[in-house]
Every structure is written in structure tokens, then in C-alpha cells.
Scaffold this motif. Sequence first.
Motif, PDB file in Angstrom:
ATOM      1  N   LEU A 120      10.146   4.735  14.351  1.00  0.00           N
ATOM      2  CA  LEU A 120       9.146   4.863  13.276  1.00  0.00           C
ATOM      3  C   LEU A 120       8.120   5.927  13.667  1.00  0.00           C
ATOM      4  N   ILE A 121       7.803   6.782  12.699  1.00  0.00           N
ATOM      5  CA  ILE A 121       6.844   7.863  12.957  1.00  0.00           C
ATOM      6  C   ILE A 121       5.591   7.662  12.119  1.00  0.00           C
ATOM      7  N   GLU A 122       4.442   7.719  12.758  1.00  0.00           N
ATOM      8  CA  GLU A 122       3.166   7.572  12.029  1.00  0.00           C
ATOM      9  C   GLU A 122       2.231   8.692  12.466  1.00  0.00           C
TER      10      GLU A 122
ATOM     11  N   THR B  28      -4.993   6.108  14.107  1.00  0.00           N
ATOM     12  CA  THR B  28      -6.273   5.411  13.926  1.00  0.00           C
ATOM     13  C   THR B  28      -6.310   4.690  12.574  1.00  0.00           C
ATOM     14  N   TYR B  29      -5.351   4.966  11.730  1.00  0.00           N
ATOM     15  CA  TYR B  29      -5.237   4.338  10.404  1.00  0.00           C
ATOM     16  C   TYR B  29      -6.472   4.533   9.529  1.00  0.00           C
ATOM     17  N   GLN B  30      -7.202   5.641   9.745  1.00  0.00           N
ATOM     18  CA  GLN B  30      -8.426   5.841   8.965  1.00  0.00           C
ATOM     19  C   GLN B  30      -8.174   6.037   7.472  1.00  0.00           C
TER      20      GLN B  30
ATOM     21  N   THR C 165       3.635  13.795  13.226  1.00  0.00           N
ATOM     22  CA  THR C 165       3.669  14.098  11.794  1.00  0.00           C
ATOM     23  C   THR C 165       4.993  14.733  11.439  1.00  0.00           C
ATOM     24  N   LEU C 166       5.654  14.172  10.453  1.00  0.00           N
ATOM     25  CA  LEU C 166       6.893  14.785   9.970  1.00  0.00           C
ATOM     26  C   LEU C 166       6.537  16.105   9.307  1.00  0.00           C
ATOM     27  N   LYS C 167       7.188  17.185   9.740  1.00  0.00           N
ATOM     28  CA  LYS C 167       6.863  18.513   9.206  1.00  0.00           C
ATOM     29  C   LYS C 167       7.985  19.118   8.376  1.00  0.00           C
TER      30      LYS C 167
ATOM     31  N   VAL D 292      11.827   6.880   3.743  1.00  0.00           N
ATOM     32  CA  VAL D 292      10.538   7.520   3.464  1.00  0.00           C
ATOM     33  C   VAL D 292       9.587   6.427   2.954  1.00  0.00           C
ATOM     34  N   ALA D 293       8.655   6.040   3.830  1.00  0.00           N
ATOM     35  CA  ALA D 293       7.669   4.999   3.491  1.00  0.00           C
ATOM     36  C   ALA D 293       6.284   5.598   3.709  1.00  0.00           C
ATOM     37  N   ALA D 294       6.079   6.767   3.135  1.00  0.00           N
ATOM     38  CA  ALA D 294       4.877   7.558   3.439  1.00  0.00           C
ATOM     39  C   ALA D 294       3.771   7.343   2.426  1.00  0.00           C
TER      40      ALA D 294
ATOM     41  N   GLU E 203       4.940  14.667  -0.980  1.00  0.00           N
ATOM     42  CA  GLU E 203       4.971  15.794  -0.014  1.00  0.00           C
ATOM     43  C   GLU E 203       6.271  15.784   0.779  1.00  0.00           C
ATOM     44  N   ILE E 204       6.720  14.585   1.156  1.00  0.00           N
ATOM     45  CA  ILE E 204       7.979  14.511   1.917  1.00  0.00           C
ATOM     46  C   ILE E 204       9.128  14.964   1.011  1.00  0.00           C
ATOM     47  N   GLY E 205       9.035  14.589  -0.279  1.00  0.00           N
ATOM     48  CA  GLY E 205      10.042  15.058  -1.239  1.00  0.00           C
ATOM     49  C   GLY E 205      10.094  16.578  -1.261  1.00  0.00           C
TER      50      GLY E 205
ATOM     51  N   GLY F 290       5.148   4.050  -4.080  1.00  0.00           N
ATOM     52  CA  GLY F 290       4.722   4.142  -5.484  1.00  0.00           C
ATOM     53  C   GLY F 290       4.217   2.821  -6.031  1.00  0.00           C
ATOM     54  N   PHE F 291       3.600   2.019  -5.169  1.00  0.00           N
ATOM     55  CA  PHE F 291       3.207   0.662  -5.565  1.00  0.00           C
ATOM     56  C   PHE F 291       1.822   0.572  -6.209  1.00  0.00           C
ATOM     57  N   SER F 292       1.126   1.669  -6.360  1.00  0.00           N
ATOM     58  CA  SER F 292      -0.241   1.658  -6.921  1.00  0.00           C
ATOM     59  C   SER F 292      -1.073   0.580  -6.233  1.00  0.00           C
TER      60      SER F 292
HETATM   61  C1  LIG Z   1      -8.591   0.453  -2.944  1.00  0.00           C
HETATM   62  C2  LIG Z   1      -7.227  -0.185  -2.899  1.00  0.00           C
HETATM   63  C3  LIG Z   1      -7.089  -1.538  -3.167  1.00  0.00           C
HETATM   64  C4  LIG Z   1      -5.830  -2.126  -3.128  1.00  0.00           C
HETATM   65  N1  LIG Z   1      -5.720  -3.472  -3.354  1.00  0.00           N
HETATM   66  C5  LIG Z   1      -4.517  -4.066  -3.278  1.00  0.00           C
HETATM   67  C6  LIG Z   1      -4.400  -5.464  -3.472  1.00  0.00           C
HETATM   68  O1  LIG Z   1      -5.381  -6.157  -3.730  1.00  0.00           O
HETATM   69  N2  LIG Z   1      -3.162  -6.021  -3.370  1.00  0.00           N
HETATM   70  C7  LIG Z   1      -2.053  -5.274  -3.108  1.00  0.00           C
HETATM   71  O2  LIG Z   1      -0.966  -5.833  -3.036  1.00  0.00           O
HETATM   72  N3  LIG Z   1      -2.142  -3.935  -2.900  1.00  0.00           N
HETATM   73  C8  LIG Z   1      -3.332  -3.315  -2.994  1.00  0.00           C
HETATM   74  N4  LIG Z   1      -3.432  -1.965  -2.827  1.00  0.00           N
HETATM   75  C9  LIG Z   1      -2.205  -1.179  -2.685  1.00  0.00           C
HETATM   76  C10 LIG Z   1      -1.600  -1.279  -1.311  1.00  0.00           C
HETATM   77  O3  LIG Z   1      -2.605  -1.139  -0.342  1.00  0.00           O
HETATM   78  C11 LIG Z   1      -0.529  -0.201  -1.147  1.00  0.00           C
HETATM   79  O4  LIG Z   1       0.379  -0.264  -2.214  1.00  0.00           O
HETATM   80  C12 LIG Z   1       0.227  -0.372   0.153  1.00  0.00           C
HETATM   81  O5  LIG Z   1      -0.651  -0.522   1.231  1.00  0.00           O
HETATM   82  C13 LIG Z   1       1.138   0.812   0.389  1.00  0.00           C
HETATM   83  O6  LIG Z   1       1.664   0.701   1.696  1.00  0.00           O
HETATM   84  P1  LIG Z   1       2.586   1.847   2.275  1.00  0.00           P
HETATM   85  O7  LIG Z   1       3.071   1.401   3.593  1.00  0.00           O
HETATM   86  O8  LIG Z   1       3.587   2.231   1.238  1.00  0.00           O
HETATM   87  O9  LIG Z   1       1.605   3.112   2.383  1.00  0.00           O
HETATM   88  P2  LIG Z   1       0.461   3.426   3.457  1.00  0.00           P
HETATM   89  O10 LIG Z   1      -0.270   2.222   3.845  1.00  0.00           O
HETATM   90  O11 LIG Z   1      -0.312   4.573   2.909  1.00  0.00           O
HETATM   91  O12 LIG Z   1       1.275   3.923   4.717  1.00  0.00           O
HETATM   92  C14 LIG Z   1       1.943   5.174   4.695  1.00  0.00           C
HETATM   93  C15 LIG Z   1       1.786   5.785   6.060  1.00  0.00           C
HETATM   94  O13 LIG Z   1       2.592   6.965   6.117  1.00  0.00           O
HETATM   95  C16 LIG Z   1       1.943   7.870   6.986  1.00  0.00           C
HETATM   96  N5  LIG Z   1       2.448   9.215   6.701  1.00  0.00           N
HETATM   97  C17 LIG Z   1       2.321   9.920   5.554  1.00  0.00           C
HETATM   98  N6  LIG Z   1       2.888  11.129   5.679  1.00  0.00           N
HETATM   99  C18 LIG Z   1       3.378  11.205   6.938  1.00  0.00           C
HETATM  100  C19 LIG Z   1       4.058  12.220   7.676  1.00  0.00           C
HETATM  101  N7  LIG Z   1       4.338  13.429   7.132  1.00  0.00           N
HETATM  102  N8  LIG Z   1       4.415  11.949   8.940  1.00  0.00           N
HETATM  103  C20 LIG Z   1       4.130  10.746   9.523  1.00  0.00           C
HETATM  104  N9  LIG Z   1       3.468   9.752   8.875  1.00  0.00           N
HETATM  105  C21 LIG Z   1       3.109   9.978   7.595  1.00  0.00           C
HETATM  106  C22 LIG Z   1       0.471   7.720   6.618  1.00  0.00           C
HETATM  107  O14 LIG Z   1      -0.377   8.161   7.674  1.00  0.00           O
HETATM  108  C23 LIG Z   1       0.359   6.216   6.365  1.00  0.00           C
HETATM  109  O15 LIG Z   1      -0.137   5.510   7.471  1.00  0.00           O
HETATM  110  C24 LIG Z   1      -4.680  -1.348  -2.835  1.00  0.00           C
HETATM  111  C25 LIG Z   1      -4.821   0.016  -2.567  1.00  0.00           C
HETATM  112  C26 LIG Z   1      -6.089   0.592  -2.590  1.00  0.00           C
HETATM  113  C27 LIG Z   1      -6.224   2.058  -2.303  1.00  0.00           C
END
Ligand SMILES: Cc1cc2nc3c(=O)[nH]c(=O)nc-3n(C[C@H](O)[C@H](O)[C@H](O)COP(=O)(O)OP(=O)(O)OC[C@H]3O[C@@H](n4cnc5c(N)ncnc54)[C@H](O)[C@@H]3O)c2cc1C
Length: 480
Positions: free
Chosen positions: A90-92, A96-98, A236-238, A283-285, A291-293, A430-432
Amino acid sequence: MVGSSLRSSGARFFSSANLEDLNPVDRVAKIFKDDAVELKEKLLGKRTWSEKKKIFPSHCDVLIVGGGVMGYSTAYWLADRCQGNLRIVLIEKDPTYQKCTSVLSVGGLRQQFSLRENIELSLASADFMRNIKRNLSVDESDPPDISFNPCGYLFLASEKGAHVLQENHALQTSLGAVVELLSPAKLKEKFPFINTDGIELGCHGLENEGWFDPWSLLNAFRRKAIALGVECINGTLKGFGYKAHSQINHLMLPPGQYQHAEKAIIELEDGSERSINFAKLVVAAGCNTGEIGAMLNLGQGQQGILGAPIPIEPRKRFVYVVHCPDAPGLAMPFIIDPSGAYVRREGFGGNYVCGKSPSPEDPEPTCDNMDVDYEFFENEVWPLIAHRVPAFENAKVKNAWAGFYDFNRFDENAFIGLHPAFHNIYVVAGFSGHGIQQSPAVGRAMMELIIDGEFVTIDLKRFGFQRYYDDEPLYESNIV
Ligand SMILES: Cc1cc2nc3c(=O)[nH]c(=O)nc-3n(C[C@H](O)[C@H](O)[C@H](O)COP(=O)(O)OP(=O)(O)OC[C@H]3O[C@@H](n4cnc5c(N)ncnc54)[C@H](O)[C@@H]3O)c2cc1C
């Protein structure tokens, strides 16, 4: 297929020579030699820690890009199913998850959706989280605790939206959700602090709803995945390396034009570049998935199936923490106003979190920084929550943050599946605003797709890319 065989050890390391430049015999010999060196050094314990840190895997069975909840949940389910027989990396990019959406979310869990898939995913995920200690413990003396707050959502509808609430309620109960419809009179009886002006109907969740600590869920998946042998790289995936496959005819590409992406180019924290070959890529980015697309040449001026980008992009959302000692405290449900404004309790000290997505006609905030727009609270959020629960007229903002929805501009719903332009690249994004709660069941679905070749537990075919290429959006009416 490079690295696709099931392996007997989940924890092997190889040096980073370019395996694809070697002929097949030399390639096998190189892998064998690296294995032997690794085994010898492991047994003799000769390698220092700083040397070990330099080791970068040259290939893997499954490469996951993105260490948010979707990436780590997928990694956990794959590693748990294959018990060390699959090499998962897995690549992240942001250790710091900021900016990671998963840790900036509000952590809400509900069954009140309009699509069967979303209801089933959240029901299954609620069950997983109820048993999280059994599912994700690494050390029994320190089991995961996601601080779950049981508290029903209360969706409110005006006359215009009442029939939708009724239809959703019928579907939700048919699938096993425990939710009740409330007339304005019943609403007043149950929640006397709510102003029911303009409200025709409410729907209140009685089981499996509430909120949890998003970071604790992510960390629990992460710890368990690592304990099961998943290798994590900060980088970072480039881009990608391709191999032409003239002998493979892709149904949607001209004969002989299929290119097989089999190598990922990774930039490490020190600026150096390495590559890793993969059999399958996930792709779980999150919001960076579009961008990965583009790195996969999707939507970059080509024709046909390669011509369409992955339409997932960041959309900034603000969360405000307000202090309001007069508000109803424990008696208050997680309120979703017909305007889309939401408010829920945060802890027990008179604090609440609230927010709202911008109306479709309003401009979207820019996504190049993490700044918070406090005027948006004053003008768009506060008036709505104070109208619905008058006690919030005295609310004072204590804190606020911004995070990015992984927004699918096609239909605001997730893509979960194999990308049709490739035979080995899966997308889960794409989970909003509802991804974190669904991550346990979505990770399992990804594992089934990769290992079994189909969805086994919950049928998520409608969340695949077909709807995008057929231009048939699948709308979820309960997007918050
Ligand atoms: C304000 C807010 C409130 C929310 N409230 C809720 C809620 O109440 N309930 C709910 O179910 N969901 C909620 N969500 C939605 C939910 O947080 C997201 O749908 C979910 O966290 C998405 O997870 P993910 O793993 O797909 O993406 P992310 O958590 O964004 O993880 C993707 C990771 O990919 C990494 N990445 C990206 N590009 C690259 C690359 N080129 N190379 C290496 N790494 C890369 C990023 O650094 C990131 O850490 C909320 C979202 C927000 C913004």
C-alpha cells in the motif's frame, strides 16, 4: 502475469532492479537470488535498520494506492482472506494524514439512503463496527475503540420531499433497517425543541445509527492490515509503466492497441524515484482518483474508452464546532434539515458540529488550500440550524475545519469495480459524504472482486463503470 502467483510468505523483500528489462529466465533467477539473499540475511540478522529502510519491493500481487479507509479496508480484507499468501503493498503520500478525507470526516453512520446498495453497505458496516474488537484486534490487551455514539439520524422533509422520504423508508425497512416515520405532531411530541414549520414528515433511525471517531477506525484497519503482512510505503504515485500486448484484443480498443499498465512509478519522501511491478492495482486515492486516471491516460485526448476521464475530484466542505449550552444535548438526534444543513452533538460539554454542502447554484469553494470560510457559517449554516432548533440562536463557533469530499461529478455516487479500459486496475472512490461508514463492507466487496472475480456478499454491479459509459447516472437522493 508478473507477481500474480500466490506466494507462501507474505513478508519477502526484493531489491529494486528493473525486472521488466530482464528476459523471463533472468527475471526468475533474479527473484530467486533476491529471495535467497533475503532469507540468508534474515536468518543471520546481518542487515542494519537503516539498510532495511532502503529496501523497496520490486513487485507485488496487489498494489493499493491510497492509505485512507478504503485503501486500508481493502488491504485488511485481502490479507485476512489470503493469510500471507498474497503480497500486498500500500502506498500513501501523506503519512501525517493532514489532508486525508478519512480523518477529516464527521464519522456519521446511517441506513437512511435511497439506493439498495447504500443501505446494504451501511447495514453490513454497522455490523462489522459493532464487532470491531473481534474483527480488528491485534493485541487483545489493547483492542480498537472507535468511540461509537449511538444516536439516530432525523431526516426532515418539506411537502415537496415527503413522498421521497416515504419511498426511502419503505425500501430501508424492507432491507432490515429500523427507522420510523414521524408526522409533525409526532415530531413535536418526541423532539419538542424542534421547530416543525414547513415540515411535512420526518424519518428517525432507531438502530445502527450514530457516529464514531474516523481516525480510530482508520488506525484499526491500518494496524490490523500491517499485522497481517501488508507492506506500507510512504510515497507518491507519479505515473505508470506499460507493456504493449498486441496479442490481447480489447473489445473497446482497435486491434493490437491494448497496453497493459504493470509498473507504478513512486516518488519517495527523499525525492528519489522507485518502481514497483504489480499484478493488480487498486486505486483508492479518494478525491485524487481523477488525477490517477489522468496518469493512466484516461481523458487525455484519446478516442473511445480512453477518452473519458475518471470524473472524481475534490469538493471542499466545512465543518463547524459550535458551543451552545442551551441546546438539547443527549435528547437531540443527528438532524438533517430539508435545506441540507446538518447538526449533531459532539461530546457532552455543550458542543455540536454542523455544516452544509453549497447549493448547486452557488460557487464551489476553491480546493487549493484548507482555509475555512466563516462567512459561510454566518450566512448559510447558522440561520438554518437556528430556525430548526431555536436554541442554536446562541451558538458560538469554537473551532472549524475543511475537508475534501471525493466527489463523483457524474452522479455523486461511488465507482466500485474494474476499470473497463484495463484487465487489472480497480477503482474504489467517489463516496462524497458517506464513505467512511461504508468502508468495512466496501473493502470486503473489493476483496471479493479481486479474489472471487465477482461480488459475493452484496451485489454492487450497479456501482461499476458501466453506468458511466452508458451515460445512465445512478442518483442517491440522500446525499448530505
Ligand atoms: C467534511 C466531511 C465530512 C464527512 N462526513 C462523513 C460522515 O459523516 N460519514 C461518512 O460515512 N463519510 C463522511 N465523509 C466522507 C468520507 O470521509 C470519505 O468518503 C472517505 O473518508 C473516503 O475515504 P478514501 O479512503 O476513499 O479517501 P481518503 O481518506 O481521501 O484517502 C485517500 C488517500 O489517498 C492518498 N493519495 C492520493 N493520491 C495519492 C498518490 N498519487 N500517491 C499516494 N497516495 C495518494 C491520499 O493522501 C489519501 O490519504 C465526510 C467527508 C468530509 C470531507
